[in-house]
Design a protein around this motif. Sequence first.
Motif, PDB file in Angstrom:
ATOM      1  N   ILE A 167       0.860  -1.187   0.000  1.00  0.00           N
ATOM      2  CA  ILE A 167       0.000   0.000   0.000  1.00  0.00           C
ATOM      3  C   ILE A 167       0.895   1.235   0.000  1.00  0.00           C
ATOM      4  O   ILE A 167       1.651   1.454   0.944  1.00  0.00           O
ATOM      5  CB  ILE A 167      -0.947   0.010   1.220  1.00  0.00           C
ATOM      6  CG1 ILE A 167      -1.910  -1.187   1.156  1.00  0.00           C
ATOM      7  CG2 ILE A 167      -1.731   1.317   1.286  1.00  0.00           C
ATOM      8  CD1 ILE A 167      -2.780  -1.361   2.399  1.00  0.00           C
ATOM      9  N   VAL A 168       0.836   2.015  -1.081  1.00  0.00           N
ATOM     10  CA  VAL A 168       1.655   3.222  -1.160  1.00  0.00           C
ATOM     11  C   VAL A 168       0.810   4.489  -1.007  1.00  0.00           C
ATOM     12  O   VAL A 168       1.349   5.584  -0.896  1.00  0.00           O
ATOM     13  CB  VAL A 168       2.454   3.283  -2.495  1.00  0.00           C
ATOM     14  CG1 VAL A 168       3.531   2.209  -2.530  1.00  0.00           C
ATOM     15  CG2 VAL A 168       1.528   3.165  -3.696  1.00  0.00           C
ATOM     16  N   GLN A 169      -0.510   4.324  -0.982  1.00  0.00           N
ATOM     17  CA  GLN A 169      -1.414   5.458  -0.795  1.00  0.00           C
ATOM     18  C   GLN A 169      -2.660   4.973  -0.066  1.00  0.00           C
ATOM     19  O   GLN A 169      -3.607   4.495  -0.712  1.00  0.00           O
ATOM     20  CB  GLN A 169      -1.777   6.070  -2.161  1.00  0.00           C
ATOM     21  CG  GLN A 169      -2.644   7.315  -2.070  1.00  0.00           C
ATOM     22  CD  GLN A 169      -1.939   8.466  -1.386  1.00  0.00           C
ATOM     23  OE1 GLN A 169      -0.946   8.971  -1.883  1.00  0.00           O
ATOM     24  NE2 GLN A 169      -2.433   8.873  -0.222  1.00  0.00           N
ATOM     25  N   PRO A 170      -2.657   5.055   1.290  1.00  0.00           N
ATOM     26  CA  PRO A 170      -3.824   4.569   2.031  1.00  0.00           C
ATOM     27  C   PRO A 170      -5.119   5.205   1.513  1.00  0.00           C
ATOM     28  O   PRO A 170      -5.125   6.403   1.209  1.00  0.00           O
ATOM     29  CB  PRO A 170      -3.539   5.012   3.471  1.00  0.00           C
ATOM     30  CG  PRO A 170      -2.058   5.130   3.541  1.00  0.00           C
ATOM     31  CD  PRO A 170      -1.618   5.590   2.179  1.00  0.00           C
ATOM     32  N   GLU A 171      -6.138   4.406   1.424  1.00  0.00           N
ATOM     33  CA  GLU A 171      -7.443   4.825   0.884  1.00  0.00           C
ATOM     34  C   GLU A 171      -7.311   5.279  -0.572  1.00  0.00           C
ATOM     35  O   GLU A 171      -8.142   6.051  -1.051  1.00  0.00           O
ATOM     36  CB  GLU A 171      -8.100   5.951   1.707  1.00  0.00           C
ATOM     37  CG  GLU A 171      -7.857   5.971   3.213  1.00  0.00           C
ATOM     38  CD  GLU A 171      -8.428   4.765   3.942  1.00  0.00           C
ATOM     39  OE1 GLU A 171      -9.360   4.148   3.408  1.00  0.00           O
ATOM     40  OE2 GLU A 171      -7.912   4.432   5.028  1.00  0.00           O
TER      41      GLU A 171
END
Lengths: 326, 326
Positions: A167-171
Amino acid sequence: MPCAIGIDLGGTRIKAGAIDGEARVLVRRTVATEADQGPDEVIQRMCAVSRELCDELGGAAGLPAAIGIGAPGALNRRAGVIISPPNLPGWRNVPLVERVQQGAGLPVILENDANAAAWGEYVAGAGHHTHDAVMLTLGTGVGGGVISDGKLCRGHFETGGEIGHMIVQPEGRLCNCGQSGCLEAYASASNVARRVVEAIRAGERSICDEWLRKNGALEAHDVVAAAAAGDAVAHRVWGDACRYLAVACVNIQHMINPAVIIFAGGMSAAGDQLLAPVREHFERLTWPGIDDRPELRIARLGNDAGWIGAASLALATVTPTRARQF
Amino acid sequence: MPCAIGIDLGGTRIKAGAIDGEARVLVRRTVATEADQGPDEVIQRMCAVSRELCDELGGAAGLPAAIGIGAPGALNRRAGVIISPPNLPGWRNVPLVERVQQGAGLPVILENDANAAAWGEYVAGAGHHTHDAVMLTLGTGVGGGVISDGKLCRGHFETGGEIGHMIVQPEGRLCNCGQSGCLEAYASASNVARRVVEAIRAGERSICDEWLRKNGALEAHDVVAAAAAGDAVAHRVWGDACRYLAVACVNIQHMINPAVIIFAGGMSAAGDQLLAPVREHFERLTWPGIDDRPELRIARLGNDAGWIGAASLALATVTPTRARQF
């Protein structure tokens, strides 16, 4: 000197060859998979290629010690069984190792294709002469392979190295895997193209719109070309892909701490148009205090990485002493 | 059965003891570091503790085979040299291994304290009976240690396992290390407290304001208590910490693929108030398709993890056959 055969089982092509104990290529051969003919026919083709390679090797190099197969998942490596790969229709719990062993008359080992390719680059390509290397394969998805202290990091469930689903950009953007904000959702070839198409559909202007109308589809290399030509949408999407790849590199640096991170797969053909921006973001994002930065490199073996890696892993299994060289 | 001594060199306390080949604790002892007295005095204290432990072990267990030291970084493990730890004033390029070896008359190995503690939990605590374990130490900072296939993952530059500096929020909160959006910037004990103080200073209302005025400082356990009591600011900050820990766990799952992720350090005393929300976020954030989820657990050895891990690593060095048991 011992030698081994490697086979990279793809949905379209079977790439195969043989290497010696120094991972030097002795022979190589590519045939169509003809996946639509079903597993029996494909396995027969794999066995036939193996026999042909044995014949080609002749007496000079001696009989290969083993066969290594790199295959798409899901698979059970230890059991030697292919479970149900999306791009091999009709395959379901196929005991591939047992069947190729019978057909080719040699010991056979199985590895997932991403790990095999990473191992190939590690022993004979962009990771050679290191002990810690990570590979990212930028294709339809983003695959990965981790080598730590000279060993493949397979993990407890044997699903390690799935770096595309970091995950490099939560949400963030929804990924095919069901997670949000995966690296793959921004940096796979298909998602790079898709994001530009989405922007065009949302009313943004882009040179890619013309290409899309003309060709009926848009590819990642079109986006790279458009970005280089100054197209704002392509520039933004390509910039995002490179930035998130750099975030992933920082995270790999701090967790695995490799000497080198290798970019492979179709999108790595962008070469410096990929490396330069990823390196720039990486230098900006990583800590300034400690100089433990991995080198970022493009893969060297291209389509040969998978079968070379599989062959090397097979050789290491049957001649374990030799394996320690790598 | 062979035994070894472990020493955990902290800024305040020297924790030490001896274990046997099954990682069972035979004796233990804690003395003040008296770091302000400088390296000579501290090293003398370490040697004295070692001799006392040898005496205590007596003839029953036999002489320890080696001493393992877990020490704060920066250090050069292979050279056995402490470079310049922030919490050991006056230490600069101290050849600790050589000096303890001379003073105690036993072979000595050095390991960074985070790796030693992770190894301790791996051989004798919450990671026992696994081969792949990751530990996160939630203290003033967020430390980490990675064990993959039974080996410490130190990396090419020996700075692997720095999981506190995984970027979990690109362009996020500034971290002490100079990066933005590190896990540590949201989930260390000091940053959890600091974020609540920042919110109060920005005019938000919180029960923590009273405690801050009364005690002059706010601690992470105050924030946990306030969150449990329904305080909105504390609830939000604690929720963020747990959510970013879960993001880190997903990324660890996909890269390292361990059987277990262990939470240690002061903040892990929150127990279920930490585990329950982290697990909940983790289940929501990770992919639904593949069941390769690590167990999330609280560490078991507390302050003993560091010296037990150091002792076990020392024992593995001098009796390598035995080490394969773990």
